[in-house]
Each structure stands twice: as structure tokens, then as C-alpha cells.
Design a protein around this motif. Structure first.
Motif, short mmCIF file in Angstrom:
data_model
loop_
_atom_site.label_atom_id
_atom_site.label_comp_id
_atom_site.label_asym_id
_atom_site.label_seq_id
_atom_site.Cartn_x
_atom_site.Cartn_y
_atom_site.Cartn_z
N TYR A 110 0.80 -1.22 0.00
CA TYR A 110 0.00 0.00 0.00
C TYR A 110 0.84 1.28 0.00
CZ TYR A 110 -3.36 -3.51 1.51
OH TYR A 110 -4.14 -4.65 1.60
N LEU A 111 2.14 1.14 0.17
CA LEU A 111 3.02 2.30 0.29
C LEU A 111 4.19 2.13 -0.67
CD1 LEU A 111 3.28 4.92 2.07
CD2 LEU A 111 4.81 3.59 3.54
N SER A 112 4.42 3.10 -1.52
CA SER A 112 5.43 2.94 -2.56
C SER A 112 6.86 2.98 -2.02
CB SER A 112 5.26 4.00 -3.65
OG SER A 112 5.54 5.29 -3.14
N GLN A 113 7.05 3.68 -0.91
CA GLN A 113 8.40 3.81 -0.39
C GLN A 113 8.36 4.16 1.09
OE1 GLN A 113 10.80 6.40 -2.74
NE2 GLN A 113 12.69 6.01 -1.59
N LEU A 114 9.30 3.63 1.83
CA LEU A 114 9.40 3.94 3.25
C LEU A 114 9.79 5.40 3.44
CD1 LEU A 114 9.34 2.36 6.03
CD2 LEU A 114 11.82 2.35 5.87
N PRO A 115 9.14 6.14 4.35
CA PRO A 115 9.52 7.53 4.58
C PRO A 115 11.00 7.66 4.96
CG PRO A 115 7.44 7.05 5.65
CD PRO A 115 7.98 5.73 5.16
N VAL A 116 11.65 8.66 4.44
CA VAL A 116 13.08 8.82 4.71
C VAL A 116 13.34 9.17 6.17
CG1 VAL A 116 13.56 9.54 2.35
CG2 VAL A 116 13.08 11.27 4.07
N ASN A 117 12.33 9.72 6.85
CA ASN A 117 12.54 10.12 8.24
C ASN A 117 12.07 9.08 9.24
OD1 ASN A 117 9.78 10.37 8.04
ND2 ASN A 117 9.73 12.59 8.25
N ALA A 118 11.61 7.92 8.75
CA ALA A 118 11.12 6.86 9.64
C ALA A 118 12.27 6.21 10.40
CB ALA A 118 10.36 5.80 8.85
N PHE A 119 12.04 5.87 11.63
CA PHE A 119 13.05 5.19 12.45
C PHE A 119 13.55 3.93 11.75
CE2 PHE A 119 13.84 1.86 15.69
CZ PHE A 119 14.95 2.42 16.30
N GLU A 120 12.65 3.20 11.09
CA GLU A 120 13.01 1.98 10.39
C GLU A 120 13.94 2.23 9.22
OE1 GLU A 120 8.96 1.41 12.28
OE2 GLU A 120 10.07 3.00 11.24
N ASN A 121 14.04 3.49 8.81
CA ASN A 121 14.89 3.86 7.69
C ASN A 121 16.08 4.72 8.15
OD1 ASN A 121 15.52 3.77 4.96
ND2 ASN A 121 14.27 5.54 4.41
N GLY A 122 16.35 4.70 9.44
CA GLY A 122 17.46 5.48 9.98
C GLY A 122 17.11 6.88 10.39
N GLY A 123 15.82 7.23 10.33
CA GLY A 123 15.37 8.55 10.72
C GLY A 123 15.08 8.66 12.20
N VAL A 124 14.55 9.81 12.60
CA VAL A 124 14.35 10.07 14.04
C VAL A 124 12.88 9.99 14.44
CG1 VAL A 124 16.41 11.51 14.14
CG2 VAL A 124 14.19 12.57 13.71
N TYR A 125 12.00 9.56 13.53
CA TYR A 125 10.58 9.52 13.85
C TYR A 125 10.02 8.11 13.76
CZ TYR A 125 10.68 14.59 13.30
OH TYR A 125 10.98 15.93 13.44
N GLN A 126 9.23 7.77 14.77
CA GLN A 126 8.42 6.55 14.71
C GLN A 126 7.01 6.97 14.35
OE1 GLN A 126 7.57 4.24 18.38
NE2 GLN A 126 8.24 2.48 17.19
N TYR A 127 6.45 6.35 13.33
CA TYR A 127 5.08 6.66 12.91
C TYR A 127 4.10 5.92 13.80
CZ TYR A 127 6.56 9.17 8.71
OH TYR A 127 7.10 10.10 7.84
N VAL A 128 3.12 6.65 14.33
CA VAL A 128 2.14 6.07 15.25
C VAL A 128 0.73 6.46 14.81
CG1 VAL A 128 3.73 6.06 17.22
CG2 VAL A 128 2.29 8.06 16.80
N ILE A 129 -0.24 5.70 15.29
CA ILE A 129 -1.64 5.93 14.94
C ILE A 129 -2.38 6.43 16.18
CG2 ILE A 129 -3.80 4.88 14.14
CD1 ILE A 129 -2.11 2.85 12.61
N LEU A 130 -3.10 7.54 16.02
CA LEU A 130 -3.98 8.06 17.05
C LEU A 130 -5.43 7.75 16.67
CD1 LEU A 130 -2.47 11.61 17.76
CD2 LEU A 130 -1.87 9.43 18.82
N ASN A 131 -6.29 7.70 17.66
CA ASN A 131 -7.72 7.44 17.42
C ASN A 131 -7.92 6.21 16.53
OD1 ASN A 131 -8.35 9.98 18.74
ND2 ASN A 131 -7.78 10.99 16.82
N PRO A 132 -7.38 5.04 16.95
CA PRO A 132 -7.38 3.87 16.07
C PRO A 132 -8.76 3.35 15.69
CG PRO A 132 -6.77 3.26 18.30
CD PRO A 132 -6.78 4.76 18.26
N GLU A 133 -9.76 3.64 16.50
CA GLU A 133 -11.10 3.14 16.21
C GLU A 133 -11.91 4.11 15.37
OE1 GLU A 133 -11.86 0.11 16.91
OE2 GLU A 133 -9.94 -0.16 17.94
N GLU A 134 -11.41 5.32 15.15
CA GLU A 134 -12.19 6.32 14.43
C GLU A 134 -11.38 6.93 13.28
OE1 GLU A 134 -13.46 9.05 17.42
OE2 GLU A 134 -14.65 7.56 18.49
N GLU A 135 -10.73 8.07 13.51
CA GLU A 135 -10.06 8.77 12.43
C GLU A 135 -8.81 8.07 11.92
OE1 GLU A 135 -11.06 10.14 15.20
OE2 GLU A 135 -12.37 11.83 14.73
N MET A 136 -8.14 7.30 12.79
CA MET A 136 -6.88 6.62 12.44
C MET A 136 -5.86 7.64 11.93
SD MET A 136 -8.32 3.16 10.60
CE MET A 136 -9.44 4.08 9.53
#
Length: 239
Positions: free
Chosen positions: A80-106
Motif C-alpha cells: 500500500y506504500l510505494s516507499q518507506l519515509p526517509v525520516n522513519a526510524f526503520e529507515n534510519g530517521g528520528v521519527y516513529q510513525y504512530v496511529i492516534l484514534n485507532p477506532e475512528e479517524e486513524m
């Protein structure tokens, strides 16, 4: 909804696929919360949920603090995603992507791991102090269950603070809970948001931390619930 009272001015894995979603000239800029990358991940999360009926998240304990309870699992987002964000922790970046309001807005937001690293360094100093002594390094009580660490006892040259992930020119105080864990005081960041954006959708008693996530792509990690009292001051709520 009723407007908030004006604030007291003193309270001031990893997938790397071909594609052009995240330009190569952004590679290496791993400490910038690019909005296009956040939106791309959020769209992928929504598509994944629509197809599978579940969220693409890594498992965390139920008592994990809310702002880091639902980290995005990028392995699940592969189709579903063409490329890993360059700033993602998994890609050596300083940000972990998280989900807020998982049951509603996501909503997808970013957690700045530099805050966690700073807190862990202070935490080690406190644990060492408690190990060497029979008591915690407490300077004063700032709220029921919250204490200001004695930074002189911990051999810091100045008051213990961390850099705000919202406003780089803000340095935020760090307080200690009774169990020795640490929290960051985001009150000056919240005041800045209200000065800039207002808070028409919030009422006294509401948790003002969500003003930050309403207007910024990052979350207030290591935070404590906050609201406003009748005098217009931001105060800590019962956690």
C-alpha cells in the motif's frame, strides 16, 4: 463549544521500493517531519484497514502510553506504500510513525525518538543517584505526584530540560513521578498553539495535549494530561 479562558502569559523491516513519492533529494533529511510522507502513510493505513479490517500496527502492552501504543508496522503496508519515509526510524530517521484514534479517524502522527533518548539519559542519572543514596533527588513538588528533580544533586550545570519537538526554540522542563519515571512539561508549547491557532473546540477540563496533535504532525511523548483552571492557567490533571 465554549472558548477557553485566555492563558496566563507566564506559562508561555524496512521497505525501500522504487517510486517518486518521496524524492531522492530528501534522502538524508531524516529529522524533518515531511507532511507529504505523513499523509502518504496515513492514506496507506486507511486503505489497509479498509481491505483487511485491522490496523497495520506492532503489538504493544495495553498499559503503553497512548501516544506510542499503536506504532505503524511498515512491513504490513508493503503493498500500500510505494516507499518507506526517509525520516522513519526503520529507515534510519528520528521519527516513529504512530496511529492516534485507532477506532475512528486513524490519524497518523510522528513520535520524535530524540525526546526518548534525552529522557533515558536523565533517567539513568536518577537511577544511579537512587542507587548511590537511599532517596530520590527531589528539589520540590510541582503537582500531586510530580516532583522537580534536583539537578544540582545530579551534577547538571543547569535545570534539566529537553528540546521541544514542536518548537525548536523551546526548552521543556522534566519532572519525576513518584515511581521514578519522568514526564515532559509541554505547557509552553500548548500556550504557543493557543496563541497562534486558538482553542475554540476545547473546554475547561479537556485534555489540552490534543491541541498539539491537532496542529502539528508530532505527538507529545512522555507527556502528562493537562487542562486549564478557572484562572486561565494550564495545570496538570489527574493521570
Amino acid at each position: 463549544m465554549k472558548k477557553l479562558i485566555q492563558l496566563n502569559s507566564l506559562i508561555i523491516s524496512v521497505l525501500i521500493l522504487s517510486g517518486c513519492l518521496f524524492p531522492q533529494d530528501q534522502r538524508g533529511a531524516q529529522d524533518v517531519p515531511y507532511e507529504d510522507q505523513r499523509v502518504a502513510v496515513e492514506n496507506a493505513v486507511h486503505e489497509y484497514r479498509e481491505v483487511t479490517g485491522v490496523l497495520p500496527i506492532e503489538t504493544r502492552e495495553q498499559d503503553t502510553p497512548e501516544f506510542r501504543r499503536y506504532p505503524v508496522n511498515f512491513k504490513e503496508l508493503n503493498p500500500y506504500l510505494s516507499q518507506l519515509p526517509v525520516n522513519a526510524f526503520e529507515n534510519g530517521g528520528v521519527y516513529q510513525y504512530v496511529i492516534l484514534n485507532p477506532e475512528e479517524e486513524m490519524d497518523v502522527r510522528l513520535l520524535d525518538i530524540r525526546t526518548s533518548r534525552a529522557i533515558q539519559e536523565i533517567q539513568r542519572s536518577i537511577y544511579q543517584y537512587r542507587s548511590d543514596n537511599t532517596y530520590a533527588p527531589v528539589k520540590e513538588i510541582v503537582h500531586e505526584g510530580l516532583m522537580q528533580p534536583d539537578y544540582n544533586a545530579l551534577q547538571y550545570d543547569e535545570e534539566i530540560t529537553v528540546q521541544s519537538p514542536f518548537y525548536p526554540d523551546h526548552r521543556l522542563p522534566v519532572y519525576m513521578e513518584t515511581d521514578g519515571s519522568l514526564i515532559v512539561d509541554y505547557r509552553i508549547d500548548i500556550m504557543k498553539v493557543i496563541e497562534e491557532e486558538g482553542a475554540d473546540d476545547y473546554e475547561p477540563g479537556d485534555d489540552l495535549r490534543y491541541l498539539l496533535t491537532d496542529h502539528h504532525p508530532v505527538v507529545p511523548d512522555y507527556s502528562y494530561p493537562m487542562t486549564m483552571n478557572d484562572d486561565g492557567e494550564i495545570i496538570f490533571k489527574e493521570n
